[in-house]
Design a protein around this motif. Sequence first.
Motif, PDB file in Angstrom:
ATOM      1  N   LEU A 167       0.863  -1.178   0.000  1.00  0.00           N
ATOM      2  CA  LEU A 167       0.000   0.000   0.000  1.00  0.00           C
ATOM      3  C   LEU A 167       0.902   1.231   0.000  1.00  0.00           C
ATOM      4  O   LEU A 167       1.784   1.358   0.862  1.00  0.00           O
ATOM      5  CB  LEU A 167      -0.907   0.012   1.233  1.00  0.00           C
ATOM      6  CG  LEU A 167      -1.874  -1.168   1.372  1.00  0.00           C
ATOM      7  CD1 LEU A 167      -2.727  -0.996   2.638  1.00  0.00           C
ATOM      8  CD2 LEU A 167      -2.767  -1.336   0.143  1.00  0.00           C
ATOM      9  N   GLN A 168       0.683   2.111  -0.972  1.00  0.00           N
ATOM     10  CA  GLN A 168       1.474   3.343  -1.036  1.00  0.00           C
ATOM     11  C   GLN A 168       0.775   4.420  -0.210  1.00  0.00           C
ATOM     12  O   GLN A 168      -0.370   4.779  -0.478  1.00  0.00           O
ATOM     13  CB  GLN A 168       1.642   3.813  -2.473  1.00  0.00           C
ATOM     14  CG  GLN A 168       2.489   5.084  -2.568  1.00  0.00           C
ATOM     15  CD  GLN A 168       2.700   5.554  -3.995  1.00  0.00           C
ATOM     16  OE1 GLN A 168       2.343   4.883  -4.959  1.00  0.00           O
ATOM     17  NE2 GLN A 168       3.294   6.729  -4.138  1.00  0.00           N
ATOM     18  N   VAL A 169       1.496   4.914   0.769  1.00  0.00           N
ATOM     19  CA  VAL A 169       0.909   5.875   1.700  1.00  0.00           C
ATOM     20  C   VAL A 169       1.555   7.246   1.504  1.00  0.00           C
ATOM     21  O   VAL A 169       2.773   7.367   1.342  1.00  0.00           O
ATOM     22  CB  VAL A 169       1.103   5.407   3.162  1.00  0.00           C
ATOM     23  CG1 VAL A 169       0.486   6.405   4.133  1.00  0.00           C
ATOM     24  CG2 VAL A 169       0.489   4.025   3.361  1.00  0.00           C
ATOM     25  N   LYS A 170       0.722   8.264   1.508  1.00  0.00           N
ATOM     26  CA  LYS A 170       1.186   9.641   1.345  1.00  0.00           C
ATOM     27  C   LYS A 170       1.777  10.118   2.668  1.00  0.00           C
ATOM     28  O   LYS A 170       1.060  10.271   3.647  1.00  0.00           O
ATOM     29  CB  LYS A 170      -0.016  10.508   0.971  1.00  0.00           C
ATOM     30  CG  LYS A 170       0.305  11.738   0.177  1.00  0.00           C
ATOM     31  CD  LYS A 170      -0.929  12.602  -0.053  1.00  0.00           C
ATOM     32  CE  LYS A 170      -1.864  12.026  -1.098  1.00  0.00           C
ATOM     33  NZ  LYS A 170      -2.995  12.939  -1.407  1.00  0.00           N
ATOM     34  N   ILE A 171       3.082  10.333   2.695  1.00  0.00           N
ATOM     35  CA  ILE A 171       3.709  10.828   3.928  1.00  0.00           C
ATOM     36  C   ILE A 171       4.372  12.186   3.710  1.00  0.00           C
ATOM     37  O   ILE A 171       4.716  12.868   4.670  1.00  0.00           O
ATOM     38  CB  ILE A 171       4.762   9.835   4.484  1.00  0.00           C
ATOM     39  CG1 ILE A 171       5.750   9.404   3.401  1.00  0.00           C
ATOM     40  CG2 ILE A 171       4.076   8.624   5.112  1.00  0.00           C
ATOM     41  CD1 ILE A 171       6.934   8.604   3.921  1.00  0.00           C
ATOM     42  N   ALA A 172       4.568  12.569   2.446  1.00  0.00           N
ATOM     43  CA  ALA A 172       5.266  13.815   2.147  1.00  0.00           C
ATOM     44  C   ALA A 172       4.376  15.022   2.415  1.00  0.00           C
ATOM     45  O   ALA A 172       3.173  14.969   2.204  1.00  0.00           O
ATOM     46  CB  ALA A 172       5.732  13.828   0.697  1.00  0.00           C
ATOM     47  N   ALA A 173       5.019  16.083   2.881  1.00  0.00           N
ATOM     48  CA  ALA A 173       4.277  17.321   3.130  1.00  0.00           C
ATOM     49  C   ALA A 173       3.897  17.981   1.815  1.00  0.00           C
ATOM     50  O   ALA A 173       2.866  18.618   1.708  1.00  0.00           O
ATOM     51  CB  ALA A 173       5.137  18.277   3.956  1.00  0.00           C
ATOM     52  N   GLU A 174       4.742  17.805   0.824  1.00  0.00           N
ATOM     53  CA  GLU A 174       4.486  18.457  -0.460  1.00  0.00           C
ATOM     54  C   GLU A 174       3.250  17.842  -1.115  1.00  0.00           C
ATOM     55  O   GLU A 174       2.846  16.725  -0.826  1.00  0.00           O
ATOM     56  CB  GLU A 174       5.699  18.329  -1.383  1.00  0.00           C
ATOM     57  CG  GLU A 174       5.991  16.909  -1.799  1.00  0.00           C
ATOM     58  CD  GLU A 174       7.389  16.720  -2.385  1.00  0.00           C
ATOM     59  OE1 GLU A 174       8.108  17.707  -2.560  1.00  0.00           O
ATOM     60  OE2 GLU A 174       7.753  15.576  -2.637  1.00  0.00           O
ATOM     61  N   SER A 197       1.558  15.787  -3.245  1.00  0.00           N
ATOM     62  CA  SER A 197       1.853  14.676  -4.137  1.00  0.00           C
ATOM     63  C   SER A 197       0.536  14.089  -4.620  1.00  0.00           C
ATOM     64  O   SER A 197      -0.446  14.054  -3.892  1.00  0.00           O
ATOM     65  CB  SER A 197       2.683  13.616  -3.420  1.00  0.00           C
ATOM     66  OG  SER A 197       2.052  13.237  -2.224  1.00  0.00           O
ATOM     67  N   LYS A 198       0.555  13.676  -5.841  1.00  0.00           N
ATOM     68  CA  LYS A 198      -0.695  13.243  -6.459  1.00  0.00           C
ATOM     69  C   LYS A 198      -1.167  11.896  -5.935  1.00  0.00           C
ATOM     70  O   LYS A 198      -2.349  11.666  -5.778  1.00  0.00           O
ATOM     71  CB  LYS A 198      -0.520  13.160  -7.976  1.00  0.00           C
ATOM     72  CG  LYS A 198      -0.692  14.489  -8.673  1.00  0.00           C
ATOM     73  CD  LYS A 198      -0.569  14.333 -10.171  1.00  0.00           C
ATOM     74  CE  LYS A 198       0.871  14.085 -10.578  1.00  0.00           C
ATOM     75  NZ  LYS A 198       1.093  13.961 -12.009  1.00  0.00           N
ATOM     76  N   PHE A 199      -0.218  11.003  -5.678  1.00  0.00           N
ATOM     77  CA  PHE A 199      -0.611   9.629  -5.407  1.00  0.00           C
ATOM     78  C   PHE A 199      -0.250   9.178  -4.000  1.00  0.00           C
ATOM     79  O   PHE A 199       0.681   9.674  -3.395  1.00  0.00           O
ATOM     80  CB  PHE A 199       0.021   8.689  -6.443  1.00  0.00           C
ATOM     81  CG  PHE A 199      -0.340   9.066  -7.844  1.00  0.00           C
ATOM     82  CD1 PHE A 199      -1.666   9.032  -8.265  1.00  0.00           C
ATOM     83  CD2 PHE A 199       0.629   9.491  -8.725  1.00  0.00           C
ATOM     84  CE1 PHE A 199      -2.015   9.391  -9.554  1.00  0.00           C
ATOM     85  CE2 PHE A 199       0.292   9.856 -10.030  1.00  0.00           C
ATOM     86  CZ  PHE A 199      -1.024   9.805 -10.440  1.00  0.00           C
ATOM     87  N   GLY A 200      -0.979   8.218  -3.523  1.00  0.00           N
ATOM     88  CA  GLY A 200      -0.735   7.673  -2.200  1.00  0.00           C
ATOM     89  C   GLY A 200      -1.987   7.783  -1.356  1.00  0.00           C
ATOM     90  O   GLY A 200      -2.779   8.717  -1.495  1.00  0.00           O
ATOM     91  N   LEU A 201      -2.150   6.808  -0.485  1.00  0.00           N
ATOM     92  CA  LEU A 201      -3.317   6.755   0.393  1.00  0.00           C
ATOM     93  C   LEU A 201      -3.111   7.629   1.616  1.00  0.00           C
ATOM     94  O   LEU A 201      -1.986   7.760   2.105  1.00  0.00           O
ATOM     95  CB  LEU A 201      -3.529   5.311   0.865  1.00  0.00           C
ATOM     96  CG  LEU A 201      -3.805   4.270  -0.223  1.00  0.00           C
ATOM     97  CD1 LEU A 201      -3.453   2.882   0.293  1.00  0.00           C
ATOM     98  CD2 LEU A 201      -5.255   4.340  -0.659  1.00  0.00           C
ATOM     99  N   GLU A 202      -4.177   8.185   2.108  1.00  0.00           N
ATOM    100  CA  GLU A 202      -4.127   8.784   3.438  1.00  0.00           C
ATOM    101  C   GLU A 202      -3.990   7.627   4.434  1.00  0.00           C
ATOM    102  O   GLU A 202      -4.398   6.487   4.140  1.00  0.00           O
ATOM    103  CB  GLU A 202      -5.423   9.548   3.727  1.00  0.00           C
ATOM    104  CG  GLU A 202      -5.716  10.703   2.776  1.00  0.00           C
ATOM    105  CD  GLU A 202      -4.668  11.814   2.850  1.00  0.00           C
ATOM    106  OE1 GLU A 202      -3.991  11.939   3.891  1.00  0.00           O
ATOM    107  OE2 GLU A 202      -4.520  12.545   1.859  1.00  0.00           O
ATOM    108  N   ILE A 203      -3.459   7.919   5.593  1.00  0.00           N
ATOM    109  CA  ILE A 203      -3.260   6.867   6.589  1.00  0.00           C
ATOM    110  C   ILE A 203      -4.581   6.177   6.944  1.00  0.00           C
ATOM    111  O   ILE A 203      -4.657   4.947   7.035  1.00  0.00           O
ATOM    112  CB  ILE A 203      -2.567   7.457   7.838  1.00  0.00           C
ATOM    113  CG1 ILE A 203      -1.091   7.705   7.492  1.00  0.00           C
ATOM    114  CG2 ILE A 203      -2.700   6.522   9.046  1.00  0.00           C
ATOM    115  CD1 ILE A 203      -0.283   8.326   8.591  1.00  0.00           C
TER     116      ILE A 203
END
Length: 219
Positions: free
Chosen positions: A112-119, A121-127
């Motif tokens: 699962l790709q999770v969005k951790i970057a502050a910038e 970013s287009k892709f990734g799941l919220e936690i």
Amino acid sequence: MSIKENYKAIQHQLTLDAQLVAVSKTHPVSAIQEVYDLGQRVFGENKVQELMEKAPLLPQDIQWHLIGHLQTNKVKYIASFIDTIQSVDSEKLLAEINKEAAKNNKSIKVLLQVKIAAEESKFGLEISEAKAIFQHYIDGSFPHVEITGLMGMATFTDNEPQIRKEFLTLKALFDELNQLKPLKTLSMGMSDDFPIAIECGANSVRVGSAIFGRRDYSQ
Ligand SMILES: *Cc1c(COP(=O)(O)O)cnc(C)c1O
């Protein structure tokens, strides 16, 4: 430095249990073969089209990881041969992978790709989304996929404390989900930040330019 020198240098910086995914996007088959001949078997590509062109020209025992955004309508092209899809960023995509894996009588490993970057970013799941999907997986919704772990990318910045904080956020989620059902892979860290990622608990890193050299997108 040559590809060989780069590759050896990276290996010296990896802990024994850390897996190296050699990210070969934009680089020719000849360069991939060179790294393969040094013993590397796990390679990452970020585009389906490019992966489909290269894979048939290279040894069959390469374990291909898809690390870029995957459109649901393209899962069918890679389901038969892909080892791991690191970039699962929606439940809809996971359902499609499950369906295509079933057609191929196999189980496909995913992260699962999770969005951790502050910038932005287009892709990734919220936690919260990642947690919900993992629960549906535990409940048996996706019998033909194996969620083996999590993947994340830190903000592109020189601010090391920030990078560290983002990696530790993903590590904390990894530990939490691991309590519900054991996970294997925490994929974080790229050429510029993989030593930090390993310090923060990564056991798989995705390294491209530090092995193959700079990418030339002009070709
Ligand atoms: C390109 C890419 C990498 C590797 O980047 P380098 O900086 O060249 O090491 C790692 N992960 C993802 C998701 C990528 O798209």
